[in-house]
Design an enzyme around this catalytic site. Structure first.
Site, PDB file in Angstrom:
ATOM      1  N   LYS A   1     -14.934  -0.898   3.761  1.00 34.57           N
ATOM      2  CA  LYS A   1     -13.879  -0.123   4.438  1.00 34.57           C
ATOM      3  C   LYS A   1     -13.403   1.027   3.537  1.00 34.57           C
ATOM      4  CE  LYS A   1     -10.499  -3.509   2.769  1.00 34.57           C
ATOM      5  NZ  LYS A   1      -9.847  -4.783   3.098  1.00 34.57           N
TER       6      LYS A   1
ATOM      7  N   ARG B   1       0.088 -11.491   7.920  1.00 37.21           N
ATOM      8  CA  ARG B   1      -0.240 -10.100   8.194  1.00 37.21           C
ATOM      9  C   ARG B   1      -0.916 -10.017   9.551  1.00 37.21           C
ATOM     10  NH1 ARG B   1      -4.032  -6.821   3.985  1.00 37.21           N
ATOM     11  NH2 ARG B   1      -5.664  -8.006   5.053  1.00 37.21           N
TER      12      ARG B   1
ATOM     13  N   TYR C   1       5.214  23.738 -12.353  1.00 35.68           N
ATOM     14  CA  TYR C   1       6.308  23.775 -11.386  1.00 35.68           C
ATOM     15  C   TYR C   1       7.556  23.110 -11.940  1.00 35.68           C
ATOM     16  CZ  TYR C   1       3.101  25.249  -7.687  1.00 35.68           C
ATOM     17  OH  TYR C   1       2.212  25.945  -6.922  1.00 35.68           O
TER      18      TYR C   1
ATOM     19  N   MET D   1      -0.767  20.391  -6.483  1.00 36.20           N
ATOM     20  CA  MET D   1      -1.652  19.973  -5.395  1.00 36.20           C
ATOM     21  C   MET D   1      -3.122  20.032  -5.811  1.00 36.20           C
ATOM     22  SD  MET D   1      -2.025  21.429  -1.519  1.00 36.20           S
ATOM     23  CE  MET D   1      -0.273  21.425  -1.215  1.00 36.20           C
TER      24      MET D   1
HETATM   25  C1  LIG Z   1     -10.247  -5.815   2.169  1.00 37.15           C
HETATM   26  C2  LIG Z   1     -10.521  -7.195   2.574  1.00 37.15           C
HETATM   27  C3  LIG Z   1     -11.414  -7.999   1.833  1.00 37.15           C
HETATM   28  C4  LIG Z   1     -11.998  -7.585   0.509  1.00 37.15           C
HETATM   29  O1  LIG Z   1     -11.134  -7.962  -0.543  1.00 37.15           O
HETATM   30  P1  LIG Z   1     -11.464  -7.672  -2.064  1.00 37.15           P
HETATM   31  O2  LIG Z   1     -10.283  -8.191  -2.809  1.00 37.15           O
HETATM   32  O3  LIG Z   1     -11.598  -6.191  -2.185  1.00 37.15           O
HETATM   33  O4  LIG Z   1     -12.734  -8.369  -2.385  1.00 37.15           O
HETATM   34  C5  LIG Z   1     -11.744  -9.242   2.364  1.00 37.15           C
HETATM   35  N1  LIG Z   1     -11.200  -9.677   3.515  1.00 37.15           N
HETATM   36  C6  LIG Z   1     -10.307  -8.945   4.225  1.00 37.15           C
HETATM   37  C7  LIG Z   1      -9.726  -9.506   5.470  1.00 37.15           C
HETATM   38  C8  LIG Z   1      -9.919  -7.692   3.774  1.00 37.15           C
HETATM   39  O5  LIG Z   1      -9.013  -6.986   4.466  1.00 37.15           O
END
Ligand SMILES: *Cc1c(COP(=O)(O)O)cnc(C)c1O
Length: 369
Positions: A38, A136, A264, A313
């Protein structure tokens, strides 16, 4: 490696292979490896990373959002892809691109079933997410009858896995809590196994879970940060190799006289004659303002040069007094001699945030020997 001539994020595919093989060595042969790619492969280069992981033998990919899964399909990736956090607006695309949704609430499960039924699908693979303490996303333990009834009431979808996510797998002080999460997950899964009459795959471990809870690997593990070279603690960090090195160059060198100010809001004042270098990287590239005013620094010709003044920036300025260097010289922001975890800590954050924050403006270069 030729010296950088502009700001680049170098991505070392040999390091990725090392990390993959290291994490693989921690799991049994019959446990599947889901590579979490991701957020552009944790801010690296998702296409390059995913292709290499296919070659290395990853069984599954995970992304957060549907658009990320579609991008992988457009890049020619045919591996199975779990979308961890789809919204119901994405369900037609999920099906169109052969992605597999995580379904985490009654609402999204019902909506997905409706979509699948409308398209007259049979046994479309879905992954049911359970909340075991992170609070979550996910069905609660109490909601398992809802999951059971919805799954039993349709042939359009079929559970391919049940999964959950650990809240503090890297923290030994939370060991009891983590074991409780694993226990709850197992209980939910066994109950549903009985009631459904078939056994979807189970998975709960992220990178630190893989390392710290070897008995909880179940049928699959989900590794993200470890693949990119970070272990969330020092002993693990030593075994992994960060895949990214963020480099830039010196655009211009100035000599400031005592009393002159820089940047700045005139945030830095020279207390004596000071040599400074201006670098073409700023908060729009992911080097946020919290790293400025002496809190973090870069490496130039092997020496540490603190960031002075406010981060702009598109630029930062560093103090190079006493460092031998010239305009055009390469600068290392993190990676190699400066571990990204160390750099992140100076800005009161963690490797995850630093590396995923390197913006798409920074050119990515894949390296492989
Ligand atoms: C991002 C994520 C992972 C990966 O976790 P790491 O600590 O980066 O290995 C695994 N499971 C879910 C549900 C995640 O959101």
């Amino acid at each position: 490696m030729p010296k950088a001539r502009e700001t680049v994020l170098e991505i070392d595919l040999n390091a990725l292979a090392h990390n993959y093989n290291y994490i693989r060595s921690k799991i049994d042969k019959d446990v599947k490896f889901m590579a979490v790619v991701k957020a552009f492969g944790y801010g690296s280069d998702v296409t390059g990373i995913a292709r290499k992981l296919v070659e290395l033998g990853a069984d599954y990919f995970a992304v957060a959002y549907t658009s990320e899964g579609i991008a992988l399909r457009h890049a020619g990736i045919e591996t199975l892809i779990l979308v961890l956090h789809p919204q119901s607006a994405n369900f037609d695309d999920i099906i169109k691109y052969c992605l597999e949704p995580s379904l985490y609430s009654k609402f999204v499960l019902e909506e997905f079933i409706k979509t699948a039924e409308k398209q007259k699908l049979q046994n479309y693979p879905v992954h049911l997410k359970f909340n075991t303490g992170l609070n979550r996303l996910g069905f609660s333990q109490k909601e398992t009858p809802v999951v059971r009834d919805l799954l039993k009431g349709t042939t359009a979808v079929k559970a391919k896995s049940f999964f959950s996510h650990l809240a503090a797998s890297e923290d030994w002080r939370e060991r009891e809590f983590t074991l409780e999460q694993i226990y709850t997950f197992r209980k939910i899964a066994l109950k549903l196994y009985d009631e459904l009459g078939y056994r979807p795959m189970l998975h709960i471990c992220n990178t630190s879970g893989i390392i710290n809870y070897p008995k909880a690997h179940f049928d699959m593990v989900r590794s993200g940060i470890g693949l990119y070279g970070f272990g969330n603690d020092e002993p693990e960090d030593q075994k992994l190799k960060p895949i990214g090195t963020l480099k830039t160059i010196i655009s211009q060198i100035h000599t400031m006289q005592k009393g002159e100010t820089l940047g700045y809001n005139r945030a830095f004042t020279a207390e004596k004659t000071t040599k400074t270098a201006t670098l073409p990287i700023g908060h729009a590239d992911g080097i946020n303002r919290q790293y400025g005013n002496g809190r973090a620094g870069v490496i130039i010709n092997g020496e540490y040069a603190p960031i002075i003044g406010n981060v702009c920036m598109d630029m930062i300025m560093v103090n190079i007094t006493g460092i031998e260097c010239e305009e055009g010289d390469e600068v290392i922001v993190f990676g190699g001699p400066q571990h990204a975890t160390e750099f992140a800590a100076k800005g009161n954050t963690i490797s995850y945030e630093l590396i995923t924050g390197i913006s798409q403006r920074v050119k990515r270069i894949l390296i492989e020997n």
